[in-house]
Design an enzyme around this catalytic site. Sequence first.
Site, short mmCIF file in Angstrom:
data_model
loop_
_atom_site.label_atom_id
_atom_site.label_comp_id
_atom_site.label_asym_id
_atom_site.label_seq_id
_atom_site.Cartn_x
_atom_site.Cartn_y
_atom_site.Cartn_z
N LYS A 69 34.37 41.80 26.48
CA LYS A 69 35.01 43.06 26.05
C LYS A 69 35.71 42.92 24.69
CE LYS A 69 35.33 44.64 30.80
NZ LYS A 69 36.11 44.73 32.04
N TYR A 245 44.90 41.92 32.34
CA TYR A 245 45.12 43.01 33.29
C TYR A 245 46.57 43.08 33.70
CZ TYR A 245 40.17 42.14 33.26
OH TYR A 245 38.90 41.91 32.83
N VAL A 263 36.12 37.59 35.10
CA VAL A 263 36.07 37.16 36.51
C VAL A 263 35.11 35.99 36.76
CG1 VAL A 263 36.90 39.30 37.61
CG2 VAL A 263 34.44 38.99 37.18
N1 GLN Z 1 31.44 42.63 35.36
C1 GLN Z 1 32.76 42.65 35.94
C2 GLN Z 1 33.06 44.02 36.50
O1 GLN Z 1 32.72 44.96 35.89
C3 GLN Z 1 33.75 42.28 34.90
C4 GLN Z 1 35.16 42.30 35.40
C5 GLN Z 1 36.01 41.21 34.83
O2 GLN Z 1 35.56 40.20 34.33
N2 GLN Z 1 37.29 41.38 34.99
O3 GLN Z 1 33.61 44.17 37.54
#
Ligand code: GLN
Length: 309
Positions: A69, A245, A263
């Site tokens: 992102k 987050y 994640v």
């Molecule tokens: N691909 C994961 C999702 O959309 C990415 C989320 C993350 O890395 N926090 O849930």
Amino acid sequence: MPQEDLDAIVAEVARDMRAHLGEGKVADYIPALARVDPRQFGIAVVTCDGRVAVAGDGDTPFSIQSVSKVFTLVLAINRLDEALWKRVGREPSGSRFNSIVQLEQELGIPRNPFINAGALVVTDAVLAGGAPSEAIADIAGFLRRLAMDEAVSIDPEVAASEEATGYRNASLGYFLRAFDNLHSPVPDVLEVYFNQCALRMTCRQLARAGLFLAQDGLDPLNHMQVTSPERTRRINAIMMTCGHYDASGEFAYRVGLPGKSGVGGGILAIAPRRAAIAVWSPGLCEAGNSLVGQLALQRFVALTGWSVF
Ligand code: GLN
């Protein structure tokens, strides 16, 4: 810092993390990620003057997930400039990364570009009404150029796994569309988003790719002006306030560097004017950030003193 000291520090961090291997919980809502061995830890540091130090599993590829992102945000800001901020905010969300409630309350303007809803808007800006395959190739090509490594690729199994189970992201997408805040068809935006999340990189490649963020948007090694100094400062600010987050405050308190987690267990952290640091360990804390990765960065900053504070 001399190379021997940097090598010794990353080796020490990797050694210290051995006692913690396997802590946390691997993301299992994406089936392809649930199969990753949690007892892994890698770290890589690339300095602005071109030194590299790697330890542990720093050369093992992993799914970068939401770390992507940061890179799509750079592409979107380069394309839309200030206009992007009409569609997405830049305040910490205080909610989970895939929360839907907040989006309803705030009339379809996601709090920031790093929660999923905000990232979908950013991906829509990168897609700009074009073909998903082209946007996916653009994003992957951007990461390959930054990492100076053609081996950076997208894991089709992870992308398919996310698509098959991504009901929440699909809900966020249609919700955004209902507020007229996605311009391309929702399935196209989701396709690009799932593929960018499925990028596979090593800590070495990720730290190398993020280096421009430590040096005013100018990659000090290949001299590519990736984005402007002003935008670089702002992206770092958003990484500091929103990159972890609902645990962004805790990360700022413990580590004190702009960072972005995913994640898959990866974290990219920026020590301005000094280096980019990537760590990876699959077990996550409650908020969805690598548990051992955060510990490792805390230890790294204690040993180097490289906090921005
Ligand atoms: N691909 C994961 C999702 O959309 C990415 C989320 C993350 O890395 N926090 O849930």
